[in-house]
Design a protein around this motif. Structure first.
Motif, mmCIF file in Angstrom:
data_model
loop_
_atom_site.group_PDB
_atom_site.id
_atom_site.type_symbol
_atom_site.label_atom_id
_atom_site.label_comp_id
_atom_site.label_asym_id
_atom_site.label_seq_id
_atom_site.Cartn_x
_atom_site.Cartn_y
_atom_site.Cartn_z
ATOM 1 N N MET A 226 -8.539 -2.047 1.742
ATOM 2 C CA MET A 226 -7.468 -1.274 2.368
ATOM 3 C C MET A 226 -8.043 -0.215 3.301
ATOM 4 S SD MET A 226 -4.135 -1.318 2.431
ATOM 5 C CE MET A 226 -4.161 -0.891 4.162
ATOM 6 N N GLN A 230 -8.457 -1.631 7.574
ATOM 7 C CA GLN A 230 -7.228 -1.109 8.164
ATOM 8 C C GLN A 230 -7.262 -1.336 9.679
ATOM 9 O OE1 GLN A 230 -6.962 3.361 8.080
ATOM 10 N NE2 GLN A 230 -8.957 3.215 7.055
ATOM 11 N N TRP A 240 -3.589 -5.098 4.860
ATOM 12 C CA TRP A 240 -4.437 -4.003 5.352
ATOM 13 C C TRP A 240 -4.504 -3.942 6.863
ATOM 14 C CZ3 TRP A 240 -6.348 -7.269 1.396
ATOM 15 C CH2 TRP A 240 -6.965 -8.431 1.839
ATOM 16 N N GLY A 243 -2.353 -1.274 8.078
ATOM 17 C CA GLY A 243 -2.641 0.061 7.589
ATOM 18 C C GLY A 243 -3.219 0.977 8.659
ATOM 19 N N GLU A 275 -0.673 -2.543 -1.789
ATOM 20 C CA GLU A 275 -2.125 -2.413 -1.613
ATOM 21 C C GLU A 275 -2.557 -0.952 -1.628
ATOM 22 O OE1 GLU A 275 -4.591 -4.571 -1.524
ATOM 23 O OE2 GLU A 275 -3.264 -6.283 -1.820
ATOM 24 N N LEU A 276 -1.764 -0.090 -1.014
ATOM 25 C CA LEU A 276 -2.088 1.339 -1.006
ATOM 26 C C LEU A 276 -2.009 1.912 -2.419
ATOM 27 C CD1 LEU A 276 -0.147 2.181 2.250
ATOM 28 C CD2 LEU A 276 -2.606 2.553 1.922
#
Length: 395
Positions: A226, A230, A240, A243, A275-276
């Protein structure tokens, strides 16, 4: 990315070259270090086959060597060098490009790993029909090995396949068979292997080493994805890639991560939000990275099995620069603490060593080399294939 290693070999030259003599001796005992110059490297794609406009500048390669880089991982695209995917003319041309790239890099002073690097066609075949793809590797690697065998065996290495697109229960027994076939041609060359599908640390730490004392074991490291990925654009399905602003280091229950997760949830992106949240479960800092490599270090020491981390890096588009440099420095330090070699991914693309102007990114170099750089790159006169001391399989 090993088998049992003689104590004489282990004491010649640790992979983590450049450490103090005391640290090097301890590393050699603890991690089974090899007499190879794979200590500090980078990946250099698009040279085999050579892509127009993508040939690395000679001056930049020499500057990197002068700064302290010693090793280049040179991907050879599998579809261009294996018969089921290309005809004889295409294969010959790609192998000629490979020869030119090897000659150039050896001439500067680098050691070189030839990495058979699959593209999407090969990977699709590997997933659909692993048996026929394995046959292609058994038929194609001898051709590649004969090219590699023209060069000095102490400076060139053979990596059997990058991130095999299959399961490790199929890959592990097959790659031992493949290594045996390559060893019949390259009797002294070090062979690099890693677990399927992603060369992860925990997968390698579960492996049984080969009965071959010239194997180097490969892993890759991009955790947490992540953070490191990103903004990645090449896989639209991966969360990701959507992100931004993901920090490193981060704490367990990190408020920034949780705020980003809530924002993603409001936007209807439950995949990104999840995911975060997953990243926020644990702390991600230098200590967490060090602990991961310590696990593999224990496996390496137990089996006298040398390891190289042949890919690690951070996409540079969305990560904060200071965070990216902190992750690179922490990962490099953790790798070297275990006596492992490393090769940064990559040279000049989304993870690159170069900045947007094409100049060497001094911050990245400082993070990777820790301020320990050479001042001058020595000249090397022998740049052509050698018979004496080479590993062509003939005497």
């Amino acid at each position: 990315m090993k088998t049992r290693l003689s104590r004489r070999d282990a004491l010649l030259l640790p992979l983590a070259a450049g450490l103090s003599a005391a640290t090097a001796a301890e590393t050699s005992k603890r991690a089974g270090a090899r007499p190879l110059n794979m200590a500090k490297g980078f990946n250099l794609p698009d040279q085999a086959p050579a892509r127009a406009g993508r040939i690395a500048r000679e001056e930049t390669l020499r500057q990197l060597y002068g700064l302290g880089m010693t090793h280049v991982r040179l991907p050879a695209v599998a579809e261009y060098v294996l018969a089921p995917f290309s005809g004889p003319a295409t294969i010959s041309s790609a192998l000629d490009d490979l020869d030119r790239a090897i000659e150039r890099l050896l001439g500067i002073g680098y050691s070189v790993s030839i990495d058979l690097h699959p593209g999407s066609d090969f990977n699709a075949s590997h997933q659909r029909d692993p048996q026929s793809t394995h046959r292609a590797l058994l038929e194609g690697w001898p051709v590649l090995a004969k090219r590699i065998g023209k060069w000095p065996q102490e400076r060139i290495f053979a990596e059997l396949l990058n991130e095999p697109a299959t399961t490790d229960d199929l890959w592990r027994p097959f790659v031992e068979q493949l290594a045996t076939a390559v060893r019949a041609i390259l009797s002294k060359t070090y062979i690099l292997v890693g677990p399927a599908p992603d060369h992860r640390i925990e997968a390698l730490a579960s492996w049984r080493p080969f009965a071959d004392d010239r194997i180097v074991y490969v892993c890759h490291f991009y955790d947490p994805m992540m953070f490191t990925h990103q903004g990645a654009t090449w896989d639209k399905s991966a969360p990701w890639g959507r992100g931004w602003g993901v920090p490193f280091p981060s704490a367990a229950g990190d408020p920034t991560l949780l705020a980003l997760s809530r924002a993603a949830e409001k936007e209807g992106d439950s995949g990104l939000a999840g995911e975060l949240r997953n990243m926020a479960v644990h702390a991600w800092d230098a200590g967490a990275i060090s602990a991961q490599f310590a696990q593999l270090g224990r496996w390496s020491a137990q089996h006298s099995a040398p390891v190289i981390v042949n890919e690690f890096g951070v996409v540079k588009w969305k990560a904060k620069r200071a965070d990216r440099l902190a992750w690179l420095a922490a990962t490099r330090a953790a790798v070297e603490a275990q006596g492992f070699g490393w090769a940064h991914w990559d040279y000049d693309t989304s993870f690159g060593l170069l900045d947007d102007s094409g100049a060497i990114d001094q911050g990245v170099i400082l993070a990777l080399l820790g301020g320990k750089t050479r001042s001058v790159a020595p000249s090397v006169s022998a740049t052509s294939p050698m018979t004496t001391g080479s590993d062509s399989g003939t005497k």
